[in-house]
Design a protein around this motif. Sequence first.
Motif, PDB file in Angstrom:
ATOM      1  N   TYR A 151       1.013  -0.916  -0.094  1.00 43.69           N
ATOM      2  CA  TYR A 151      -0.081   0.125  -0.073  1.00 43.69           C
ATOM      3  C   TYR A 151       1.270   1.238   0.243  1.00 43.69           C
ATOM      4  CZ  TYR A 151      -4.977  -2.255   0.546  1.00 43.69           C
ATOM      5  OH  TYR A 151      -5.735  -3.309   0.474  1.00 43.69           O
ATOM      6  N   GLY A 152       2.666   1.127  -0.400  1.00 47.78           N
ATOM      7  CA  GLY A 152       3.292   2.255  -0.571  1.00 47.78           C
ATOM      8  C   GLY A 152       3.856   1.991   0.063  1.00 47.78           C
ATOM      9  N   GLU A 153       5.030   3.181  -0.245  1.00 49.17           N
ATOM     10  CA  GLU A 153       6.549   3.762   0.719  1.00 49.17           C
ATOM     11  C   GLU A 153       5.873   4.583   1.771  1.00 49.17           C
ATOM     12  OE1 GLU A 153       9.987   3.344  -1.041  1.00 49.17           O
ATOM     13  OE2 GLU A 153       9.570   1.607  -2.332  1.00 49.17           O
ATOM     14  N   ASP A 154       6.996   4.617   2.559  1.00 47.48           N
ATOM     15  CA  ASP A 154       6.380   6.152   3.731  1.00 47.48           C
ATOM     16  C   ASP A 154       4.662   6.081   4.579  1.00 47.48           C
ATOM     17  OD1 ASP A 154       9.452   6.852   3.773  1.00 47.48           O
ATOM     18  OD2 ASP A 154       8.933   7.310   1.470  1.00 47.48           O
ATOM     19  N   ASN A 155       4.306   4.932   4.292  1.00 44.95           N
ATOM     20  CA  ASN A 155       3.062   4.795   4.702  1.00 44.95           C
ATOM     21  C   ASN A 155       2.694   4.497   6.213  1.00 44.95           C
ATOM     22  OD1 ASN A 155       0.232   4.808   4.018  1.00 44.95           O
ATOM     23  ND2 ASN A 155       0.201   2.447   3.890  1.00 44.95           N
ATOM     24  N   GLU A 156       4.148   4.720   6.384  1.00 43.19           N
ATOM     25  CA  GLU A 156       3.920   4.120   8.521  1.00 43.19           C
ATOM     26  C   GLU A 156       3.773   5.937   8.376  1.00 43.19           C
ATOM     27  OE1 GLU A 156       6.332   3.589   6.487  1.00 43.19           O
ATOM     28  OE2 GLU A 156       8.275   4.520   6.609  1.00 43.19           O
ATOM     29  N   LYS A 157       4.220   6.898   8.127  1.00 43.86           N
ATOM     30  CA  LYS A 157       4.484   8.335   8.232  1.00 43.86           C
ATOM     31  C   LYS A 157       3.607   8.911   8.591  1.00 43.86           C
ATOM     32  CE  LYS A 157       9.429   9.209   7.572  1.00 43.86           C
ATOM     33  NZ  LYS A 157       9.494   7.810   6.145  1.00 43.86           N
TER      34      LYS A 157
END
Length: 368
Positions: free
Chosen positions: A285-291
């Motif tokens: 579901y996408g990179e850097d989504n944890e941000k």
Amino acid sequence: MSSTVVSQAPILAKYLDLPQKGKVIAEYVWIDGTNGLRTKGRTLDKKPKSIDELPEWNFDGSSTEQAPGHDSDVYLRPVAMYDDPFRRGDNILVLAETYNSDGTPNKKNHRAAAAKLFEAHKGEEIWFGIEQEYTLFDQYGDVYGWPKGGFPGPQGPYYCGVGTGKVYARDVIEAHYRACLYAGVNVSGINAEVMPSQWEFQVGPNLGISMGDELWMARYILERVAEDFGVKVSFHPKPLQGDWNGAGCHTNVSTKSMRVEGGMAHIESAIEKLSKRHLEHIGVYGEDNEKRLTGKHETASITQFSSGVANRGCSIRIPRSVSKDGYGYFEDRRPASNIDPYLVTGIMVETVCGSIDGVDMVAEATRD
Ligand code: ADP
Ligand code: MN
Ligand code: MN
Ligand code: MN
């Protein structure tokens, strides 16, 4: 700074009027090795009636992070075409899949795998509607229109805002909207977002694989329009730290059986299946989504699955109107703005409708 960055529209206009003497320009568009877009143009003798009439082509994959220098040819196979809103006339935009010289899909060609799943489940007539959020920056790298060295007032007046100081760059958005409709991309709506200079457009509902095709083409058109205005588009899911909303790609989903009376049972069963594969889905579901998925700013936690009616703090939202009708669709709020929609729609059909031999969307996401 005098600008060669911005197109010199009045000068260019003189040349755009020149007759093309029956020739057609086809701009081939593909996804590169960094999830960005690349394009190159070629002349055709006539306007093709269908995709099959378009020639296969190739490019230097060593310049796009898609192939090693010693075996650099990557092939372009046309999969969809659109009217070209920039060149107009009979000129076209061509979306192409990328293939290696041995005939296997290139590492960033996730369309090939997703298309197999949609073909296997075509009886389900799965529809998607994706809400693409994005943020505009100026050519100096600052958020477009924000006060230099400072910040605008806190979030509140900007979402669907109107009036000077509440919306920025509406001309870019307006141009993009018209250009998509001209091209034949199914943009269903557009709105200003919660953070100033953040915007959203929606594409859909679209059947199966065409969701990814049209979202990518809408992104291409946006990048191209923004180029004319000297504005940069960011698809980063959290372009600014602090009390500013992130950017997502909410993915709305329905199968044929969810869209008719009794559909709620099918929606609930899909949500049950999704709850069991939360981390697998988060993985594509996408990179850097944890941000972005922090539990704040209208998001849910990245580690925990949740669902609810009309609740924008959940992973999955059932719209109030759908709950009232008892059928319709559901919204997956987890995907980030920088997704590859082929991975997201692919894993969705895999989870909701069932996996098939030889395709694994989780492995697909990291395939070399
Ligand atoms: P939100 O309230 O979350 O901001 P939007 O209006 O921005 O919702 O987007 C809703 C999306 O849902 C649109 O892209 C629309 O095409 C899509 N949609 C509507 N009905 C269906 C359906 N039956 N199946 C899939 N998507 C749908
Ligand atoms: Mn929306
Ligand atoms: Mn939104
Ligand atoms: Mn939404």
